[in-house]
Motif scaffolding. Structure first.
Motif, PDB file in Angstrom:
ATOM      1  N   UNK A   1      -9.636-105.529  24.466  1.00 39.98           N
ATOM      2  CA  UNK A   1      -9.404-105.312  25.890  1.00 39.98           C
ATOM      3  C   UNK A   1      -7.923-105.508  26.204  1.00 39.98           C
ATOM      4  N   UNK A   2      -7.395-104.556  26.961  1.00 42.30           N
ATOM      5  CA  UNK A   2      -5.971-104.559  27.291  1.00 42.30           C
ATOM      6  C   UNK A   2      -5.723-105.536  28.434  1.00 42.30           C
ATOM      7  N   UNK A   3      -4.985-106.602  28.151  1.00 43.54           N
ATOM      8  CA  UNK A   3      -4.738-107.655  29.136  1.00 43.54           C
ATOM      9  C   UNK A   3      -3.273-108.057  29.062  1.00 43.54           C
ATOM     10  N   UNK A   4      -2.697-108.359  30.217  1.00 46.54           N
ATOM     11  CA  UNK A   4      -1.334-108.873  30.307  1.00 46.54           C
ATOM     12  C   UNK A   4      -1.389-110.280  30.874  1.00 46.54           C
ATOM     13  N   UNK A   5      -0.678-111.206  30.243  1.00 46.41           N
ATOM     14  CA  UNK A   5      -0.679-112.595  30.673  1.00 46.41           C
ATOM     15  C   UNK A   5       0.704-113.013  31.135  1.00 46.41           C
ATOM     16  N   UNK A   6       0.791-113.564  32.345  1.00 41.93           N
ATOM     17  CA  UNK A   6       2.044-114.052  32.905  1.00 41.93           C
ATOM     18  C   UNK A   6       1.852-115.483  33.384  1.00 41.93           C
ATOM     19  N   UNK A   7       2.903-116.275  33.322  1.00 40.65           N
ATOM     20  CA  UNK A   7       2.867-117.607  33.913  1.00 40.65           C
ATOM     21  C   UNK A   7       2.816-117.465  35.424  1.00 40.65           C
ATOM     22  N   UNK A   8       2.067-118.319  36.115  1.00 42.47           N
ATOM     23  CA  UNK A   8       1.911-118.165  37.570  1.00 42.47           C
ATOM     24  C   UNK A   8       3.200-118.392  38.353  1.00 42.47           C
ATOM     25  N   UNK A   9       4.076-119.244  37.838  1.00 42.02           N
ATOM     26  CA  UNK A   9       5.260-119.577  38.608  1.00 42.02           C
ATOM     27  C   UNK A   9       6.455-119.844  37.718  1.00 42.02           C
ATOM     28  N   UNK A  10       7.630-119.693  38.313  1.00 46.36           N
ATOM     29  CA  UNK A  10       8.898-119.997  37.660  1.00 46.36           C
ATOM     30  C   UNK A  10       9.894-120.346  38.743  1.00 46.36           C
TER      31      UNK A  10
ATOM     32  N   UNK B   1       2.890-111.288  28.230  1.00 49.02           N
ATOM     33  CA  UNK B   1       2.347-111.194  26.874  1.00 49.02           C
ATOM     34  C   UNK B   1       1.181-110.209  26.814  1.00 49.02           C
ATOM     35  N   UNK B   2       1.281-109.262  25.903  1.00 52.75           N
ATOM     36  CA  UNK B   2       0.216-108.290  25.682  1.00 52.75           C
ATOM     37  C   UNK B   2      -0.899-108.892  24.840  1.00 52.75           C
ATOM     38  N   UNK B   3      -2.113-108.455  25.096  1.00 52.03           N
ATOM     39  CA  UNK B   3      -3.272-108.961  24.355  1.00 52.03           C
ATOM     40  C   UNK B   3      -3.232-108.509  22.895  1.00 52.03           C
ATOM     41  N   UNK B   4      -3.998-109.219  22.077  1.00 52.51           N
ATOM     42  CA  UNK B   4      -4.046-108.953  20.651  1.00 52.51           C
ATOM     43  C   UNK B   4      -4.407-107.498  20.377  1.00 52.51           C
ATOM     44  N   UNK B   5      -3.655-106.893  19.471  1.00 53.46           N
ATOM     45  CA  UNK B   5      -3.902-105.501  19.113  1.00 53.46           C
ATOM     46  C   UNK B   5      -3.142-104.506  19.967  1.00 53.46           C
ATOM     47  N   UNK B   6      -2.394-104.999  20.941  1.00 56.04           N
ATOM     48  CA  UNK B   6      -1.684-104.108  21.855  1.00 56.04           C
ATOM     49  C   UNK B   6      -0.177-104.383  21.870  1.00 56.04           C
TER      50      UNK B   6
ATOM     51  N   UNK C   1      12.261-107.489  24.299  1.00 54.84           N
ATOM     52  CA  UNK C   1      10.944-107.530  23.647  1.00 54.84           C
ATOM     53  C   UNK C   1      10.995-108.403  22.406  1.00 54.84           C
ATOM     54  N   UNK C   2       9.904-109.117  22.158  1.00 50.15           N
ATOM     55  CA  UNK C   2       9.733-109.825  20.889  1.00 50.15           C
ATOM     56  C   UNK C   2       8.247-109.824  20.572  1.00 50.15           C
ATOM     57  N   UNK C   3       7.842-109.041  19.586  1.00 50.28           N
ATOM     58  CA  UNK C   3       6.427-108.949  19.248  1.00 50.28           C
ATOM     59  C   UNK C   3       5.596-108.468  20.422  1.00 50.28           C
ATOM     60  N   UNK C   4       4.622-109.275  20.819  1.00 50.21           N
ATOM     61  CA  UNK C   4       3.760-108.919  21.941  1.00 50.21           C
ATOM     62  C   UNK C   4       4.321-109.381  23.280  1.00 50.21           C
ATOM     63  N   UNK C   5       5.458-110.036  23.258  1.00 47.32           N
ATOM     64  CA  UNK C   5       6.057-110.549  24.484  1.00 47.32           C
ATOM     65  C   UNK C   5       7.069-109.553  25.045  1.00 47.32           C
ATOM     66  N   UNK C   6       7.007-109.396  26.337  1.00 49.71           N
ATOM     67  CA  UNK C   6       7.977-108.579  27.068  1.00 49.71           C
ATOM     68  C   UNK C   6       8.655-109.480  28.105  1.00 49.71           C
ATOM     69  N   UNK C   7       9.950-109.379  28.192  1.00 50.29           N
ATOM     70  CA  UNK C   7      10.705-110.271  29.038  1.00 50.29           C
ATOM     71  C   UNK C   7      11.458-109.515  30.138  1.00 50.29           C
TER      72      UNK C   7
ATOM     73  N   UNK D   1       3.116-104.558  34.018  1.00 45.82           N
ATOM     74  CA  UNK D   1       2.042-103.562  34.117  1.00 45.82           C
ATOM     75  C   UNK D   1       2.082-102.675  32.882  1.00 45.82           C
ATOM     76  N   UNK D   2       0.935-102.304  32.377  1.00 42.56           N
ATOM     77  CA  UNK D   2       0.901-101.390  31.251  1.00 42.56           C
ATOM     78  C   UNK D   2      -0.197-100.353  31.465  1.00 42.56           C
TER      79      UNK D   2
END
Lengths: 111, 115
Positions: free
Chosen positions: A1-10, A23-28, A70-76, A93-94
């Motif tokens: 399942x395509x999921x994007x994870x972000x920290x709630x606050x900064x 962060x993109x989910x595993x496999x994406x 970009x680094x691996x599954x992380x997008x900054x 968004x993806x």
């Protein structure tokens, strides 16, 4: 399942830099993403499209202070020389063949 | 001017219907796909639906399947979202958005579902 994870606050100080992570989910990990800004009482604003190789193309009028990487599954999203107007919610968004997905958003506070 | 302009929002009772419109200007409308994206009060952005450039392909998020219908009229440079059997949880600002990576947003139109 395509999921994007972000920290709630900064948070970061006026004039400083901040790096937001998506962060993109595993496999994406090879998916491109986009970053969007949502300020109070304003509509969303497209910031940039960020590819898996780190190349990015910004929207019209987006200042050079905004950059992506970009680094691996992380997008900054890095915002330098923070200004008060940068205080906003930032969404990554993806997209897949039959779906578009938004991360939960990061609320950025400029101190 | 290059822009997307939504209209058609309003207050509707549960079970009611609304039709949202998105008028595009300043670019070659038929070359692009479009999406509807919504933001409920206090919540994040949620993708709702997508339509390909010639309307032959459409997709929906699971929660609106069977209730919402996206369409477009390339002659009128417009995209539409027909919303039937509306629920309270459909209350949100609805945005028209261009392309898969959403390189352009409209200003949004508010939909409130309440009795």
């Amino acid at each position: 399942q395509l999921v994007l994870t972000q920290s709630p606050s900064a948070s970061a100080s006026l004039g400083a830099s901040v790096k937001l992570t998506c962060t993109l989910s595993s496999g994406h990990s090879n998916y491109a993403i986009a970053w969007h800004q949502l300020r109070p009482e304003r509509g969303p604003r497209y910031l940039m499209k960020l590819d898996s190789d780190g190349s990015h193309s910004k929207g019209d009028g987006i200042p050079d202070r905004f950059s992506g990487s970009t680094s691996g599954a992380d997008r900054y999203l890095t915002i330098s020389s923070l200004q008060s107007e940068d205080e906003a919610d930032y969404y990554c968004q993806t997209w897949g063949t039959d779906i578009r997905v938004f991360g939960g958003g990061t609320k950025l506070t400029v101190l | 001017e290059v822009q997307l302009l939504e209209s058609g929002g309003g207050l509707v009772q549960p079970g009611g219907s609304l039709r949202l419109s998105c008028a595009a200007s300043g670019f070659s409308f038929s070359d692009f796909e479009f999406n509807w994206v919504r933001q409920a009060p206090g919540k994040g952005l949620e993708w709702v639906s997508f339509i390909a450039s010639y309307g032959t392909t459409v997709f929906y998020t699971d929660s609106v399947k069977g209730r919402f219908t996206i369409s477009r009229d390339n002659a009128k440079n417009s995209v539409y979202l027909q919303m039937n059997n509306l629920r309270a949880e459909d209350s949100a600002i609805y945005y028209c958005a261009r392309e898969a990576w959403v390189d352009m947003w409209g200003q949004g139109t508010m939909v409130t579902v309440s009795s």
